[in-house]
Design a protein around this motif. Structure first.
Motif, PDB file in Angstrom:
ATOM      1  N   GLN A   3      36.989  89.398  47.208  1.00 19.15           N
ATOM      2  CA  GLN A   3      37.079  90.000  46.621  1.00 19.15           C
ATOM      3  C   GLN A   3      37.303  89.402  45.431  1.00 19.15           C
ATOM      4  OE1 GLN A   3      34.265  92.505  45.513  1.00 19.15           O
ATOM      5  NE2 GLN A   3      33.738  91.349  47.709  1.00 19.15           N
ATOM      6  N   ASN A  26      46.634  99.482  36.120  1.00 19.97           N
ATOM      7  CA  ASN A  26      44.650  99.108  35.712  1.00 19.97           C
ATOM      8  C   ASN A  26      44.789  99.393  34.488  1.00 19.97           C
ATOM      9  OD1 ASN A  26      42.467  99.310  35.938  1.00 19.97           O
ATOM     10  ND2 ASN A  26      41.607 101.832  35.222  1.00 19.97           N
ATOM     11  N   SER A  57      42.377  92.735  38.202  1.00 23.44           N
ATOM     12  CA  SER A  57      40.832  93.876  39.468  1.00 23.44           C
ATOM     13  C   SER A  57      42.205  94.638  40.920  1.00 23.44           C
ATOM     14  CB  SER A  57      40.874  92.278  40.372  1.00 23.44           C
ATOM     15  OG  SER A  57      39.686  92.248  40.898  1.00 23.44           O
ATOM     16  N   PRO A  61      40.659  90.069  44.555  1.00 20.53           N
ATOM     17  CA  PRO A  61      41.999  90.884  43.915  1.00 20.53           C
ATOM     18  C   PRO A  61      42.979  90.267  43.003  1.00 20.53           C
ATOM     19  CG  PRO A  61      41.928  91.399  46.188  1.00 20.53           C
ATOM     20  CD  PRO A  61      41.084  89.876  45.958  1.00 20.53           C
ATOM     21  N   ASN A  62      43.722  91.482  42.726  1.00 19.67           N
ATOM     22  CA  ASN A  62      44.727  90.614  41.900  1.00 19.67           C
ATOM     23  C   ASN A  62      45.838  92.483  43.081  1.00 19.67           C
ATOM     24  OD1 ASN A  62      43.343  90.554  39.015  1.00 19.67           O
ATOM     25  ND2 ASN A  62      44.454  88.941  39.859  1.00 19.67           N
ATOM     26  N   ASN A  75      37.104  99.399  42.003  1.00 18.93           N
ATOM     27  CA  ASN A  75      36.954  99.774  42.967  1.00 18.93           C
ATOM     28  C   ASN A  75      37.084 100.172  43.765  1.00 18.93           C
ATOM     29  OD1 ASN A  75      34.320  98.214  41.631  1.00 18.93           O
ATOM     30  ND2 ASN A  75      35.917  96.302  42.141  1.00 18.93           N
TER      31      ASN A  75
END
Length: 413
Positions: free
Chosen positions: A230, A187, A192, A232-233, A208
């Protein structure tokens, strides 16, 4: 006393006993509050309230083992269940269907989230309350019990920009907690991260999190499709439980995402044949899976009543049939807890992981391509000097962290 462990407080038990003795004049509100407070003080993960023919049985799951507590009178059964339903915003007039909910209990020690499951049984509705205390401090590989060698393997794997990291084991083996620990490490402001879970156990700051909802048709597979839009990674999928979810997760990992998930198998090596059973092509498994982490939870020896024990030569010979001589060595001194107020007279307090980390190297990839069995995968894992769960457990027993009996009980050897 160990860090992050609070002293045992018997006051809640006394308050609960006093309330029960009031009979018909007992306050159901206070009684339920005292029961939750008692469970929290004893560091229980669950409260089981099961109706019997003539009583209301109460048990607490402490360090993974159910322990009987004081029974409640049968005549307050409906009132206790109704109070729990009110707290969890469930229907109090519905008694024939299962209901799930959650609420926040505010105790003197601070607020805790409680997840509720109510199911109709032969003698009336039962209730199981899961206490979700703040465990952010536990989301750490060192606290969870990973050895330095295994930690190095995991930290190397999470640095890859794509691929799959799988945690495996039965229900209640700490798989999700391990994934949370990895999510915390990943994180960063530049990443993301989106999760889809069933249910969301703990709230993670900056992540999220999406909860599976069968009523709206939001499954792991549908949620994963939506997540991909969305941008994201990193994606965490609570569980790979069917062919559709497995296929989507593998293809997501193949297209430049790091995917973390759990899967139900007995050990790390069986994870790979299990994916083949879910109709994933071997070449896709070999291309996407980075590591498989097998784990169980064992109880820690209580440090307040810990003592040395010496095993006999005959017992040592029996142990050598289970674990190699290289792991046991010549050590005949181990440890156990005698039982004291701090551990509720069990000899154990808290839990820790025993684990194994299988790195998917070239030899393992070749085994995947030829659809090797779980036994063949284990042989390849031994060649890369993977420490198995039982070996990791005995190393922790030698260090006085847990007991031999606990290792054998957990692994059913």
């Amino acid at each position: 006393m160990e860090k992050n462990q609070t002293e045992f407080k018997p006051i809640s038990r006394k308050k609960l006993e006093t309330e029960i003795k009031k009979g018909a004049g007992a306050s159901i509100v206070d009684l339920v509050n005292y029961l939750i407070e008692l469970a929290h003080n004893l560091k229980a993960s669950d409260i089981h309230i099961d109706p019997q023919a003539n009583t209301l049985r109460v048990r607490l799951r402490i360090d993974g083992v159910l322990q009987d507590e004081m029974p409640l009178p049968k005549y307050i059964q409906s009132e206790v269940i109704s109070r729990i339903k009110i707290l969890a915003s469930l229907r109090t007039d519905e008694h024939q269907v299962a209901q799930d909910g959650r609420f926040r209990a505010v105790l003197e020690q601070g607020p805790i989230d409680v997840r509720v499951s109510i199911v109709p049984t032969y003698y009336g509705e039962n209730a199981v309350l899961r206490l979700l205390t703040d465990q952010n401090q536990a989301f750490d590989l060192d606290n969870l019990g990973f050895s330095q060698a295994d930690k190095v393997k995991i930290l190397r794997a999470i640095r890859y920009p794509y691929g799959m990291i799988l945690a495996t084991g039965p229900t209640g083996s700490g798989k999700t907690t391990t994934l949370y620990a990895l999510i915390k490490l990943l994180n960063t402001p530049g990443a993301s991260i989106i999760t889809i879970e069933d249910p969301i156990e703990y709230s993670l700051e900056g992540i999220n999190q999406i909860g599976v909802n069968s009523k709206t048709g939001l499954s792991f597979a549908n949620g994963l499709r939506s997540i991909l839009r969305q941008d994201p990674n990193i994606i965490m999928v609570g569980e790979v439980r069917d062919e559709e979810t497995a296929g989507l997760a593998v293809n997501t990992a193949l297209t430049g995402h790091l995917v973390l998930s759990t899967i139900h198998t007995n050990d790390a090596a069986t994870t790979l044949p299990r994916l083949i059973d879910l109709r994933i092509e071997p070449y896709l498994i070999a291309s996407t899976v980075n590591i498989a982490i097998g784990q169980r939870l064992v109880r820690r020896i209580c440090q307040d009543c810990k003592k040395e024990i010496k095993i006999t030569d005959l017992e040592m010979q029996s142990l050598m049939e289970v674990v190699s001589k290289d792991i046991l060595g010549q050590q005949s001194v181990f440890y156990k807890g005698e039982g004291c107020p701090a551990c509720n007279n069990t000899g154990y307090r808290g839990r820790i992981c025993i684990n194994e980390v299988l790195v998917i190297d070239n030899a393992i990839r070749s085994a995947i391509h030829r659809k090797a069995t779980a036994a063949e995968m284990k042989e390849e894992a031994k060649k890369q000097q993977m420490t198995s769960m039982i070996e990791d457990g005995f190393l922790k027993a030698k260090l006085g962290i847990t007991t031999i009996e606990e290792i054998l009980r957990t692994l059913h050897e």
